[in-house]
Design a protein around this motif. Sequence first.
Motif, PDB file in Angstrom:
ATOM      1  N   ALA A 298       0.819  -1.213   0.000  1.00  0.00           N
ATOM      2  CA  ALA A 298       0.000   0.000   0.000  1.00  0.00           C
ATOM      3  C   ALA A 298       0.853   1.263   0.000  1.00  0.00           C
ATOM      4  CB  ALA A 298      -0.931  -0.005   1.210  1.00  0.00           C
ATOM      5  N   ALA A 299       2.042   1.184   0.597  1.00  0.00           N
ATOM      6  CA  ALA A 299       2.921   2.359   0.703  1.00  0.00           C
ATOM      7  C   ALA A 299       3.951   2.427  -0.421  1.00  0.00           C
ATOM      8  CB  ALA A 299       3.633   2.334   2.053  1.00  0.00           C
ATOM      9  N   GLY A 300       3.951   1.450  -1.325  1.00  0.00           N
ATOM     10  CA  GLY A 300       4.921   1.449  -2.411  1.00  0.00           C
ATOM     11  C   GLY A 300       6.329   1.114  -1.956  1.00  0.00           C
ATOM     12  N   ILE A 301       6.434   0.277  -0.925  1.00  0.00           N
ATOM     13  CA  ILE A 301       7.734  -0.115  -0.377  1.00  0.00           C
ATOM     14  C   ILE A 301       8.022  -1.572  -0.741  1.00  0.00           C
ATOM     15  CG2 ILE A 301       9.016  -0.521   1.771  1.00  0.00           C
ATOM     16  CD1 ILE A 301       7.336   1.764   3.013  1.00  0.00           C
ATOM     17  N   THR A 302       9.222  -1.834  -1.208  1.00  0.00           N
ATOM     18  CA  THR A 302       9.634  -3.207  -1.524  1.00  0.00           C
ATOM     19  C   THR A 302       9.964  -3.948  -0.233  1.00  0.00           C
ATOM     20  OG1 THR A 302      10.526  -2.567  -3.683  1.00  0.00           O
ATOM     21  CG2 THR A 302      11.308  -4.644  -2.735  1.00  0.00           C
ATOM     22  N   LEU A 303       9.335  -5.102  -0.031  1.00  0.00           N
ATOM     23  CA  LEU A 303       9.561  -5.901   1.180  1.00  0.00           C
ATOM     24  C   LEU A 303      10.438  -7.092   0.854  1.00  0.00           C
ATOM     25  CD1 LEU A 303       8.914  -6.577   4.163  1.00  0.00           C
ATOM     26  CD2 LEU A 303       6.931  -7.873   3.311  1.00  0.00           C
ATOM     27  N   ARG A 304      11.466  -7.300   1.680  1.00  0.00           N
ATOM     28  CA  ARG A 304      12.360  -8.460   1.545  1.00  0.00           C
ATOM     29  C   ARG A 304      12.400  -9.190   2.879  1.00  0.00           C
ATOM     30  NH1 ARG A 304      17.393  -6.640  -2.262  1.00  0.00           N
ATOM     31  NH2 ARG A 304      18.446  -8.168  -0.943  1.00  0.00           N
ATOM     32  N   VAL A 305      12.039 -10.460   2.864  1.00  0.00           N
ATOM     33  CA  VAL A 305      12.077 -11.297   4.071  1.00  0.00           C
ATOM     34  C   VAL A 305      12.790 -12.599   3.721  1.00  0.00           C
ATOM     35  CG1 VAL A 305      10.756 -12.398   5.910  1.00  0.00           C
ATOM     36  CG2 VAL A 305       9.852 -10.342   4.795  1.00  0.00           C
ATOM     37  N   PRO A 306      13.925 -12.894   4.335  1.00  0.00           N
ATOM     38  CA  PRO A 306      14.621 -14.162   4.060  1.00  0.00           C
ATOM     39  C   PRO A 306      13.761 -15.352   4.485  1.00  0.00           C
ATOM     40  CG  PRO A 306      16.046 -12.622   5.235  1.00  0.00           C
ATOM     41  CD  PRO A 306      14.657 -12.067   5.305  1.00  0.00           C
ATOM     42  N   LYS A 307      14.047 -16.521   3.923  1.00  0.00           N
ATOM     43  CA  LYS A 307      13.321 -17.718   4.338  1.00  0.00           C
ATOM     44  C   LYS A 307      13.569 -17.967   5.818  1.00  0.00           C
ATOM     45  CE  LYS A 307      17.031 -20.664   2.504  1.00  0.00           C
ATOM     46  NZ  LYS A 307      17.355 -21.710   1.497  1.00  0.00           N
ATOM     47  N   PRO A 308      12.635 -18.634   6.505  1.00  0.00           N
ATOM     48  CA  PRO A 308      12.714 -18.794   7.965  1.00  0.00           C
ATOM     49  C   PRO A 308      14.054 -19.305   8.481  1.00  0.00           C
ATOM     50  CG  PRO A 308      10.568 -19.498   7.201  1.00  0.00           C
ATOM     51  CD  PRO A 308      11.373 -19.198   5.972  1.00  0.00           C
ATOM     52  N   ARG A 309      14.666 -20.262   7.800  1.00  0.00           N
ATOM     53  CA  ARG A 309      15.928 -20.821   8.296  1.00  0.00           C
ATOM     54  C   ARG A 309      17.019 -19.759   8.363  1.00  0.00           C
ATOM     55  NH1 ARG A 309      18.641 -25.699   8.969  1.00  0.00           N
ATOM     56  NH2 ARG A 309      20.881 -25.611   8.576  1.00  0.00           N
ATOM     57  N   LEU A 310      16.981 -18.797   7.445  1.00  0.00           N
ATOM     58  CA  LEU A 310      17.993 -17.740   7.444  1.00  0.00           C
ATOM     59  C   LEU A 310      17.664 -16.638   8.445  1.00  0.00           C
ATOM     60  CD1 LEU A 310      18.758 -17.365   3.623  1.00  0.00           C
ATOM     61  CD2 LEU A 310      20.082 -18.606   5.359  1.00  0.00           C
ATOM     62  N   CYS A 311      16.409 -16.553   8.872  1.00  0.00           N
ATOM     63  CA  CYS A 311      16.022 -15.504   9.823  1.00  0.00           C
ATOM     64  C   CYS A 311      16.549 -15.779  11.227  1.00  0.00           C
ATOM     65  CB  CYS A 311      14.497 -15.364   9.863  1.00  0.00           C
ATOM     66  SG  CYS A 311      13.790 -14.575   8.406  1.00  0.00           S
ATOM     67  N   THR A 312      16.537 -17.039  11.629  1.00  0.00           N
ATOM     68  CA  THR A 312      17.026 -17.372  12.972  1.00  0.00           C
ATOM     69  C   THR A 312      18.550 -17.325  12.989  1.00  0.00           C
ATOM     70  OG1 THR A 312      16.891 -19.708  12.358  1.00  0.00           O
ATOM     71  CG2 THR A 312      15.015 -18.776  13.534  1.00  0.00           C
ATOM     72  N   ASP A 313      19.142 -17.373  14.179  1.00  0.00           N
ATOM     73  CA  ASP A 313      20.606 -17.287  14.297  1.00  0.00           C
ATOM     74  C   ASP A 313      21.273 -18.442  13.558  1.00  0.00           C
ATOM     75  OD1 ASP A 313      20.140 -15.105  15.867  1.00  0.00           O
ATOM     76  OD2 ASP A 313      20.726 -16.055  17.759  1.00  0.00           O
ATOM     77  N   ASN A 314      22.298 -18.130  12.770  1.00  0.00           N
ATOM     78  CA  ASN A 314      22.980 -19.151  11.992  1.00  0.00           C
ATOM     79  C   ASN A 314      24.351 -18.654  11.555  1.00  0.00           C
ATOM     80  OD1 ASN A 314      22.701 -17.878   9.139  1.00  0.00           O
ATOM     81  ND2 ASN A 314      20.620 -17.829   9.951  1.00  0.00           N
ATOM     82  N   GLY A 315      25.201 -19.573  11.133  1.00  0.00           N
ATOM     83  CA  GLY A 315      26.540 -19.202  10.684  1.00  0.00           C
ATOM     84  C   GLY A 315      26.549 -18.580   9.311  1.00  0.00           C
ATOM     85  N   ALA A 316      25.526 -18.879   8.491  1.00  0.00           N
ATOM     86  CA  ALA A 316      25.461 -18.322   7.140  1.00  0.00           C
ATOM     87  C   ALA A 316      25.400 -16.801   7.167  1.00  0.00           C
ATOM     88  CB  ALA A 316      24.248 -18.893   6.405  1.00  0.00           C
ATOM     89  N   MET A 317      24.655 -16.257   8.122  1.00  0.00           N
ATOM     90  CA  MET A 317      24.517 -14.798   8.172  1.00  0.00           C
ATOM     91  C   MET A 317      25.840 -14.130   8.543  1.00  0.00           C
ATOM     92  SD  MET A 317      22.293 -14.219  11.650  1.00  0.00           S
ATOM     93  CE  MET A 317      23.092 -13.671  13.171  1.00  0.00           C
TER      94      MET A 317
END
Length: 351
Positions: A298-317
């Motif tokens: 609605a606000a014209g903002i691009t939303l980016r959300v990583p897949k759940p496994r990448l959202c939690t604490d991990n070594g990949a990040m």
Amino acid sequence: MTTDRIVLGIESSCDETGVGLVRLGADGSVELLADAVASSVDEHARFGGVVPEIASRAHLTAMTPTMRRALDESGLELSDVDAIAVTAGPGLAGALMVGVAAAKAYSVALDVPLYGVNHLGGHVAVDTLQHGALPSRCLALLVSGGHSQLLLVEGVAERITQVGSTIDDAAGEAYDKVARILDLPYPGGPPIDKLAQQGDPKAIAFPRGLTGPRDSRHDFSFSGLKTAVARWVETEQRAGREVPVADVCASFQEAVADVLTAKAVRAAQDLGVDTLVISGGVAANSRLSALAAERCAAAGITLRVPKPRLCTDNGAMIAALGAHVVASGAKPSPLDLAAAPDLPVDTIVVN
């Protein structure tokens, strides 16, 4: 830089032992090669929260096996690693020390540079593993058990500035406390999210903290919401009425998602930013992602959300942030690098 480089990331800030491996391309691209995680959450469940000493000992036990799993997954050898990134902070002191000590040992043994990086910056950088490079300016909403923050990102390896934060409980902490009130398992996020889908989000009018006309535009508060849930449940129990757990979960979750998304969109508009990244463990919440998508569209903002496994604490990040730091030409950290439990978000790499 004219050739690809392999960056190893080590994460041990709380109750997950994470080891990630990424390939930093000559063109600056970052490709995920392995993401191995060992969690000690089951050992903390009976206490209703993370016990620092238990977490530290679990990291000691899990570090080497997790490293081996990451190497097996990637098909690489330790000798292929060109740089090591490790979470220097923020986090639990003892837990951080285990990861930092391991990273130092690998750095010396392999004779490769060491980069002590910021855990929070890692949560932002991880999105690049799924969605590619970030725009030159974007806003990050970081929501987890210990953090609820709005961050202005002007180069993930260059400049991250906090524009808003919780003044008391983080959203994830509120979920855990409400789960305890309702006799639900720890951690509270998944069971509340599941039950909320069976309840009515309008059943109970729980408060929205710091949303008055004179309140901070970008800061959060969830302590009052948690207290309101506790009082409502106590009132029902004293009256001898059965607590409608699904409705409580749905109404509580709606209050959290409403405040987080409204303030994130407002901050993006205030800052003139057209991209919002949501990360951290609570980013996997179904209502938060749905409402964020609706309001960003609605606000014209691009939303980016990583897949759940990448959202939690991990070594990949951490490997991802390390790769961006290496690409930026930042100076490596010294071998007397110390764990920094209160590392500020604007310190991306300790050197």
